[in-house]
Structures are given as C-alpha cells and as structure tokens.
Design a protein around this motif. Structure first.
Motif, PDB file in Angstrom:
ATOM      1  N   PRO A  42       0.401   6.484   3.477  1.00  0.00           N
ATOM      2  CA  PRO A  42      -0.973   6.920   3.812  1.00  0.00           C
ATOM      3  C   PRO A  42      -1.216   8.395   3.526  1.00  0.00           C
ATOM      4  O   PRO A  42      -2.279   8.748   3.005  1.00  0.00           O
ATOM      5  N   MET A  92       0.841  -1.216   0.000  1.00  0.00           N
ATOM      6  CA  MET A  92       0.000   0.000   0.000  1.00  0.00           C
ATOM      7  C   MET A  92       0.868   1.254   0.000  1.00  0.00           C
ATOM      8  O   MET A  92       2.009   1.221   0.440  1.00  0.00           O
ATOM      9  N   ASP A  93       0.265   2.383  -0.457  1.00  0.00           N
ATOM     10  CA  ASP A  93       1.041   3.623  -0.531  1.00  0.00           C
ATOM     11  C   ASP A  93       1.350   4.163   0.840  1.00  0.00           C
ATOM     12  O   ASP A  93       0.842   3.728   1.834  1.00  0.00           O
ATOM     13  N   ALA A 132      -6.459  11.263  -3.002  1.00  0.00           N
ATOM     14  CA  ALA A 132      -7.922  11.167  -2.949  1.00  0.00           C
ATOM     15  C   ALA A 132      -8.521  12.576  -2.911  1.00  0.00           C
ATOM     16  O   ALA A 132      -9.499  12.860  -3.616  1.00  0.00           O
ATOM     17  N   ALA A 178      -1.720   8.831  -0.106  1.00  0.00           N
ATOM     18  CA  ALA A 178      -3.022   8.289  -0.544  1.00  0.00           C
ATOM     19  C   ALA A 178      -4.143   9.274  -0.236  1.00  0.00           C
ATOM     20  O   ALA A 178      -5.037   9.492  -1.069  1.00  0.00           O
ATOM     21  N   LEU A 179      -4.086   9.886   0.940  1.00  0.00           N
ATOM     22  CA  LEU A 179      -5.123  10.859   1.313  1.00  0.00           C
ATOM     23  C   LEU A 179      -5.054  12.093   0.422  1.00  0.00           C
ATOM     24  O   LEU A 179      -6.082  12.622  -0.014  1.00  0.00           O
TER      25      LEU A 179
END
Lengths: 160, 65
Positions: B4, B1-2, B11, B7-8
């Motif tokens: 975090p 996973m990236d 998004a 990722a936020l």
C-alpha cells in the motif's frame, strides 16, 4: 444532456443483468477522472437486446461506429449476432461489451463484482482488483494512470 | 495488490492528488456519479464554446472575382 446515472437507472429498471466496467466503474470506486462513455459488460442475447431497446427507446440510440448512424432500435435484426455494441444516445455514449481484456467474460466479471446500492437500485460493479487488471491490460497512458489511482484507492481502503 | 505505501507513493509521483482522492472517497457512490455527470456536462459545454470561438476566428472563405 449527458446523464450516465440516469442511463444506468434505465438499464437496471429494464431488468438487464450487467456489470458496470470502465471509467464510470472507476468513478464508483472513487476515481476523479472524467470519462466520456459508460461501459457495461453483459450477455448480448436476443432477450437482453430487447431489454436494452426498452431501456433506451426514448433516447434516440444509434450505432455510433456506423457511418449511417444506424438506429439501435432496428439493428441488429433478429438472428443477427453481435459481439459488442457501441451506442450513442441522448443520455450519453454507452458501450456494451461481452468480455473485458485481461479479465474475462460476463460470468467471470459477475462472480467477482461488487454490489452497490444507488437510489434503491442494486448495481454490479467490476471489482477494484479486476478493474486494475483491466486498465493495466489496456496499456494506454490514460489507463495506466487510472490504474495507479485505483491502486492508491485500494491502499486507502486498507486504511493507509 | 502492491504494498500500500508503494502504491500511494507511485500515485503521488504520477501527479495524483491524494487529498482530492480522500475527499472523493468520503462521498457516496451516488454523489460521485452526480459530480462526474455535472463535471462532464460542463466540460462538454466548454468544449463546444471553444469550437464556436475557433469557428468565428476562421478567415471567411475566399470569394471568386
């Protein structure tokens, strides 16, 4: 009337082993995107097709991709093999897939699936990581957007 | 996973409402599914209403003289 929750309850109560995938699995993980169908991954054995028929019998299940909208209660005929089923029912559309692009088959999905309890029933839902992989493998704009949302959910699960 | 934080940020840049996401994550799975079902039902009713309105706006078919 669309009622995906009830549709899933029917499948679970019929004893069908399946993994919830697709947009409604994303909703289970926390996505707020709307989806127009329920996608599940299952082995399409004759036993499972019997369980699907039992679950959907009262809800007018038809093969929505066939021009004649053939009844799922009559097709496939015994001995006929199918890879995927694309059904419309009075509870909504349900696709039964034997594998998921980018991830793998039922056994692979089942091994990593998350188990969620809803109304006393246990559902296997594709893991968040596998769902992100599947959405990115689909590559369509709407899937890529959902993948971004799911990555944000993964970040929030880590406490961010 | 990236990462975090990355990722936020991605998004947010894609237009995903992270506050709405927090609200949704506070719900149980049953509540998320129920809200989705209700929202889809409403969306389909609105779609049907739009189709009915459009059908009424169509000019009547030409009749032979």
């Amino acid at each position: 009337m669309q009622n995906f929750s009830h549709l899933l309850q029917r499948l679970a109560d019929a004893g069908l082993e399946f993994v919830l995938v697709g947009g409604f699995a994303a909703v289970a993980h926390g996505s707020f995107h709307l989806t127009r169908d329920v996608d599940i991954c299952a082995l399409l054995t004759s036993d499972n097709i019997g369980k699907l028929r039992e679950a959907l019998a009262g809800w007018n299940p038809k093969h929505r991709m066939t021009p004649q909208k053939l009844s799922f209660l009559l097709h496939p005929t015994p001995g006929e093999t199918v890879n995927n089923l694309y059904l419309q029912t009075d509870l909504g559309m349900v696709d039964i897939l034997t594998s998921i692009k980018g991830v793998g088959d039922f056994q692979r999905l089942r091994a990593n699936a998350e188990e969620l309890e809803v109304d006393g029933r246990r559902f296997h839902v594709i893991s968040l990581a596998d769902l992100i992989t599947a959405k990115e493998a689909m590559g369509r704009e709407k899937d890529l957007l959902t993948a971004k949302e799911l990555r944000a959910i993964a970040a929030k699960r880590q406490g961010h | 996973m990236d990462n975090p934080a990355q990722a936020l940020e991605e998004a947010r840049r894609a237009g995903i409402d992270l506050d709405l996401l927090d609200t949704n994550l506070a719900l149980s799975v049953k509540e998320r599914w129920s809200q989705h079902d209700a929202a889809l039902e409403l969306a389909l009713q609105l779609e049907e209403a739009g189709k009915n309105r459009d059908a009424k706006l169509q000019p009547p078919p030409a009749t032979a003289r």
